[in-house]
Write a protein that holds these residues in place. Structure first.
Motif, PDB file in Angstrom:
ATOM      1  N   SER A 159       0.836  -1.194   0.000  1.00 34.22           N
ATOM      2  CA  SER A 159       0.000   0.000   0.000  1.00 34.22           C
ATOM      3  C   SER A 159       0.873   1.247   0.000  1.00 34.22           C
ATOM      4  O   SER A 159       1.834   1.359   0.770  1.00 34.22           O
ATOM      5  CB  SER A 159      -0.915   0.011   1.230  1.00 34.22           C
ATOM      6  N   SER A 160       0.490   2.201  -0.828  1.00 35.73           N
ATOM      7  CA  SER A 160       1.248   3.459  -0.881  1.00 35.73           C
ATOM      8  C   SER A 160       1.111   4.253   0.419  1.00 35.73           C
ATOM      9  O   SER A 160       1.886   5.177   0.660  1.00 35.73           O
ATOM     10  CB  SER A 160       0.780   4.306  -2.063  1.00 35.73           C
ATOM     11  N   GLN A 161       0.127   3.894   1.274  1.00 40.03           N
ATOM     12  CA  GLN A 161       0.007   4.560   2.570  1.00 40.03           C
ATOM     13  C   GLN A 161       1.278   4.397   3.406  1.00 40.03           C
ATOM     14  O   GLN A 161       1.564   5.224   4.275  1.00 40.03           O
ATOM     15  CB  GLN A 161      -1.176   3.976   3.357  1.00 40.03           C
ATOM     16  N   TYR A 162       2.009   3.338   3.101  1.00 40.84           N
ATOM     17  CA  TYR A 162       3.196   3.035   3.902  1.00 40.84           C
ATOM     18  C   TYR A 162       4.498   3.357   3.161  1.00 40.84           C
ATOM     19  O   TYR A 162       5.563   2.911   3.557  1.00 40.84           O
ATOM     20  CB  TYR A 162       3.170   1.572   4.346  1.00 40.84           C
ATOM     21  N   PHE A 163       4.398   4.126   2.079  1.00 45.68           N
ATOM     22  CA  PHE A 163       5.595   4.682   1.459  1.00 45.68           C
ATOM     23  C   PHE A 163       5.951   5.946   2.254  1.00 45.68           C
ATOM     24  O   PHE A 163       5.194   6.927   2.207  1.00 45.68           O
ATOM     25  CB  PHE A 163       5.357   5.067  -0.002  1.00 45.68           C
ATOM     26  N   PRO A 164       7.043   5.967   2.984  1.00 48.34           N
ATOM     27  CA  PRO A 164       7.311   7.077   3.910  1.00 48.34           C
ATOM     28  C   PRO A 164       7.883   8.320   3.234  1.00 48.34           C
ATOM     29  O   PRO A 164       8.792   8.973   3.747  1.00 48.34           O
ATOM     30  CB  PRO A 164       8.314   6.461   4.880  1.00 48.34           C
ATOM     31  N   ILE A 165       7.367   8.652   2.067  1.00 50.40           N
ATOM     32  CA  ILE A 165       7.796   9.841   1.327  1.00 50.40           C
ATOM     33  C   ILE A 165       6.550  10.554   0.821  1.00 50.40           C
ATOM     34  O   ILE A 165       5.764   9.985   0.065  1.00 50.40           O
ATOM     35  CB  ILE A 165       8.719   9.467   0.137  1.00 50.40           C
ATOM     36  N   GLU A 166       6.354  11.790   1.244  1.00 48.02           N
ATOM     37  CA  GLU A 166       5.174  12.556   0.847  1.00 48.02           C
ATOM     38  C   GLU A 166       5.401  13.269  -0.483  1.00 48.02           C
ATOM     39  O   GLU A 166       4.497  13.339  -1.330  1.00 48.02           O
ATOM     40  CB  GLU A 166       4.821  13.577   1.921  1.00 48.02           C
ATOM     41  N   PHE A 167       6.584  13.796  -0.681  1.00 53.67           N
ATOM     42  CA  PHE A 167       6.901  14.440  -1.948  1.00 53.67           C
ATOM     43  C   PHE A 167       8.420  14.503  -2.120  1.00 53.67           C
ATOM     44  O   PHE A 167       9.181  14.349  -1.154  1.00 53.67           O
ATOM     45  CB  PHE A 167       6.298  15.854  -2.055  1.00 53.67           C
ATOM     46  N   ILE A 168       8.845  14.703  -3.365  1.00 55.62           N
ATOM     47  CA  ILE A 168      10.248  14.917  -3.706  1.00 55.62           C
ATOM     48  C   ILE A 168      10.316  16.192  -4.542  1.00 55.62           C
ATOM     49  O   ILE A 168       9.588  16.324  -5.530  1.00 55.62           O
ATOM     50  CB  ILE A 168      10.831  13.737  -4.509  1.00 55.62           C
ATOM     51  N   ASP A 169      11.167  17.127  -4.148  1.00 51.05           N
ATOM     52  CA  ASP A 169      11.399  18.332  -4.941  1.00 51.05           C
ATOM     53  C   ASP A 169      12.730  18.212  -5.670  1.00 51.05           C
ATOM     54  O   ASP A 169      13.737  17.834  -5.069  1.00 51.05           O
ATOM     55  CB  ASP A 169      11.442  19.573  -4.043  1.00 51.05           C
ATOM     56  N   VAL A 170      12.715  18.514  -6.947  1.00 54.02           N
ATOM     57  CA  VAL A 170      13.960  18.529  -7.724  1.00 54.02           C
ATOM     58  C   VAL A 170      14.033  19.867  -8.452  1.00 54.02           C
ATOM     59  O   VAL A 170      13.043  20.375  -8.966  1.00 54.02           O
ATOM     60  CB  VAL A 170      14.037  17.358  -8.733  1.00 54.02           C
ATOM     61  N   LYS A 171      15.234  20.437  -8.471  1.00 55.44           N
ATOM     62  CA  LYS A 171      15.439  21.696  -9.179  1.00 55.44           C
ATOM     63  C   LYS A 171      16.212  21.396 -10.456  1.00 55.44           C
ATOM     64  O   LYS A 171      17.281  20.794 -10.418  1.00 55.44           O
ATOM     65  CB  LYS A 171      16.210  22.691  -8.322  1.00 55.44           C
ATOM     66  N   LYS A 176      10.545  21.336  -9.391  1.00 52.67           N
ATOM     67  CA  LYS A 176       9.444  20.454  -9.775  1.00 52.67           C
ATOM     68  C   LYS A 176       9.150  19.522  -8.604  1.00 52.67           C
ATOM     69  O   LYS A 176      10.030  18.808  -8.133  1.00 52.67           O
ATOM     70  CB  LYS A 176       9.811  19.647 -11.017  1.00 52.67           C
ATOM     71  N   ARG A 177       7.919  19.532  -8.156  1.00 53.31           N
ATOM     72  CA  ARG A 177       7.516  18.694  -7.023  1.00 53.31           C
ATOM     73  C   ARG A 177       6.834  17.422  -7.520  1.00 53.31           C
ATOM     74  O   ARG A 177       5.948  17.474  -8.379  1.00 53.31           O
ATOM     75  CB  ARG A 177       6.585  19.455  -6.088  1.00 53.31           C
ATOM     76  N   ILE A 178       7.261  16.300  -6.964  1.00 62.57           N
ATOM     77  CA  ILE A 178       6.641  15.012  -7.248  1.00 62.57           C
ATOM     78  C   ILE A 178       5.877  14.603  -5.994  1.00 62.57           C
ATOM     79  O   ILE A 178       6.484  14.269  -4.962  1.00 62.57           O
ATOM     80  CB  ILE A 178       7.688  13.940  -7.593  1.00 62.57           C
ATOM     81  N   GLY A 179       4.576  14.674  -6.032  1.00 63.00           N
ATOM     82  CA  GLY A 179       3.760  14.334  -4.875  1.00 63.00           C
ATOM     83  C   GLY A 179       3.304  12.892  -4.894  1.00 63.00           C
ATOM     84  O   GLY A 179       3.369  12.211  -5.926  1.00 63.00           O
ATOM     85  N   LYS A 180       2.793  12.434  -3.762  1.00 59.14           N
ATOM     86  CA  LYS A 180       2.377  11.033  -3.679  1.00 59.14           C
ATOM     87  C   LYS A 180       1.108  10.778  -4.503  1.00 59.14           C
ATOM     88  O   LYS A 180       0.983   9.739  -5.149  1.00 59.14           O
ATOM     89  CB  LYS A 180       2.149  10.630  -2.218  1.00 59.14           C
ATOM     90  N   HIS A 216       2.764   7.548  -5.814  1.00 51.56           N
ATOM     91  CA  HIS A 216       1.839   6.436  -5.607  1.00 51.56           C
ATOM     92  C   HIS A 216       2.095   5.326  -6.630  1.00 51.56           C
ATOM     93  O   HIS A 216       2.076   4.132  -6.292  1.00 51.56           O
ATOM     94  CB  HIS A 216       0.404   6.972  -5.720  1.00 51.56           C
ATOM     95  N   VAL A 217       2.375   5.729  -7.861  1.00 51.00           N
ATOM     96  CA  VAL A 217       2.658   4.773  -8.937  1.00 51.00           C
ATOM     97  C   VAL A 217       4.146   4.460  -9.021  1.00 51.00           C
ATOM     98  O   VAL A 217       4.560   3.301  -9.075  1.00 51.00           O
ATOM     99  CB  VAL A 217       2.155   5.323 -10.292  1.00 51.00           C
TER     100      VAL A 217
END
Length: 543
Positions: free
Chosen positions: A102-114, A133-137, A150-151
């Motif tokens: 389950s993606s609920q248990y991926f302990p990363i909410e977002f990743i920011d890359v410049k 650029k923000r990559i959200g869950k 999530h994917v």
């Protein structure tokens, strides 16, 4: 391989390539996508290049390669678990079948890359003008993007996600436009892995593989434990010699190769070859492909340096050759790939982001006939499984959402200029510091390696010392003076055949210009000491 003196080099190359009326262009991508079905990019989504490429009207089908695939490859079945993932797209499906966490248990909410905003590519410009650029869950669910954590952090298909496979498929068609219709792309975890999988698909213990006489050391080291011999094809300043390839195969003597059958698999690095830096001209590639047809060879075209093709070398104090003025001119300035002339489907092309973006992503793709891609996927499903999700997400944000095809080509043109400067710098240093009595070279047209030939026959102790001994003496003399250079013998395809020439490989890719110049000066000092050459003064500076 005997490169001429640098001062005699002519860098003009015929780069005319075959074109097709339905060739995709950068400006044509948006129109094609507007007519395509909506991209479905959920967890472990099915993807195929057929979803994204042109129809290939009038192009022939690839030849079948059943006679070249080994028994292991032919016996592989589709992964039951991967096959079941296609049902995840069914509306309302409740999955209890796969081991998807389950993606609920991926302990990363977002990743920011410049990332750089085209065409502002320098580090300072990126610092000041770059885009975050923000990559959200849950970006897909929230309508912010077509790809999210999530994917991307979950299991995926061996082909790679449709979000990124679409980009590399379109890119391949824009640049290469394979001249048969049933070609496909497949994402991978880097070209070294793809080469390993390909060898395990095609080769059997006791067989041979054809390579350049000096080859990428990891390529040789991959197959030797498999019980496969490397057979080196002679080279000149343009790389592999088709005439020698023809002679080897026409006059094949099994008894001279441990009773191995006639080889049919060729591994080659056509642009900026590692370690020699040689680049095959268009004419050379056409002749090589003709020999492959004559002897029914299958070709592994490893091209990490394809987009590091540089401006012609004009020498010190000469005016620079203008950069290509458009995306179309840039593509036309590249020596066409073997893939672009492959009417039979006898080429597997290995592309990589390692040399043009960053090697730590461990991400690239292959292009080949549908039959070969299908077998490759069967192998990947039970080995590498799928490329790194975070790597694919970051490159998606950079290539798809920030640059697009236009910006990516702008970046590649930028690299062309930067690597031209680095190539010129090392060539200028060689002309300034290396003793021309014993050292000669060809300015490379691509890649990141400079291949220097040493006339070891002028060594004062040549009667009592072997070529390997003199090579080792030069190597350690350079080390003692603070310069690390690579022995050419490390890259010999046939380890039991030292050849008659001596080379050293240097690289101009990473070290700053002043450090490269200083390293070449130290190498020149080492050569003069080993060969007992009189100290000379160059431009007023004693060496």
């Amino acid at each position: 391989m005997t490169p001429p003196m640098a001062i005699d080099i002519q860098s003009t190359v015929n780069t005319q390539s075959a074109t097709f009326s339905d060739r995709l262009t950068v400006n044509g991508v948006a129109a094609r996508r507007s007519k395509a079905p909506k991209l479905a990019g959920g967890i472990a989504a099915h993807a195929s290049s057929d979803m994204f490429k042109g129809p290939g009207c009038g192009k022939p089908s690839a030849k079948r390669w059943d006679h070249r695939l080994n028994e292991e490859s032919k016996s592989r079945k589709a992964s039951s678990l991967k096959r079941a993932a296609k049902y995840l797209k069914n509306p309302g499906i409740i999955s209890l079948g796969g081991g998807l966490p389950s993606s609920q248990y991926f302990p990363i909410e977002f990743i920011d890359v410049k990332v750089p905003s085209a065409p502002h590519f320098t580090e300072q410009e990126t610092k000041e003008l770059g885009l975050v650029k923000r990559i959200g869950k849950y970006d897909i669910e929230e309508g912010k993007s077509i790809y999210d954590l999530h994917v991307g952090l979950n299991y995926g298909q061996a082909t790679g996600p449709p979000q990124l496979l679409r980009f590399v498929t379109e890119h391949t068609e824009i640049v290469h436009n394979p001249p048969y219709h049933d070609w496909q792309c497949c994402m991978d975890v880097g070209s070294t892995s793809s080469y390993d999988l390909a060898c395990r698909m095609f080769l059997t213990r006791g067989e041979c593989i054809l390579t350049e006489e000096y080859t990428f050391s990891s390529a040789a080291e991959t197959v030797r434990p498999m019980g496969v011999q490397c057979v080196g094809v002679k080279m000149d300043e343009e790389g592999l010699l088709p005439s020698d390839l023809d002679s080897i195969l026409t006059d094949w003597d099994p008894s001279a190769h441990s009773n191995a059958p006639k080889p049919w698999l060729l591994y080659t690095v056509p642009s900026g070859q590692n370690p020699t830096g040689a680049t095959q001209s268009y004419k050379r590639r056409k002749e090589l492909y003709r020999m492959a047809q004559k002897h029914d060879l299958y070709i592994l075209e490893d091209e990490p340096y394809f987009f590091l093709q540089m401006q012609p070398y004009t020498g010190p104090n000469a005016p620079d050759v203008p950069l290509p003025a458009s995306h179309e001119a840039f593509i036309e300035a590249l020596v066409p790939s073997l893939l672009s002339m492959d009417v039979d489907g006898r080429v597997m092309r290995l592309d990589s982001f390692s040399k043009v973006i960053a090697p730590g992503f461990r991400l690239g793709w292959i292009t080949a006939a549908e039959q070969i891609i299908e077998r490759f996927v069967r192998h990947a499903e039970v080995s590498t499984q799928n490329p790194s999700g975070p790597s694919q997400l970051i490159l998606f944000k950079l290539l798809e959402e920030t640059w697009g095809h236009s910006g990516y080509l702008d970046w590649l043109i930028h690299l062309r200029l930067e690597y031209t400067k680095r190539r010129n710098n090392i060539c200028y240093a060689c002309e300034k510091y290396l003793p021309r009595e014993i050292a000669s070279w060809t300015p490379p047209m691509a890649g990141m390696f400079h291949w220097i030939k040493i006339d070891w026959q002028q060594h004062p102790s040549k009667e009592s010392k072997s070529m390997p001994d003199i090579e080792d003496e030069i190597f350690h003399a350079s080390i003692d003076r603070g310069a690390l250079i690579a022995k050419g013998s490390w890259s010999r395809a046939e380890t039991n055949n030292p050849g008659s020439d001596m080379f050293f490989r240097t690289t101009f890719a990473a070290a700053p210009a002043d450090k490269v110049e200083e390293a070449i000066r130290r190498m020149g000092d080492a050569l003069r000491a080993v060969f007992h050459l009189e100290d000379k003064t160059t431009n007023g500076t004693a060496n």
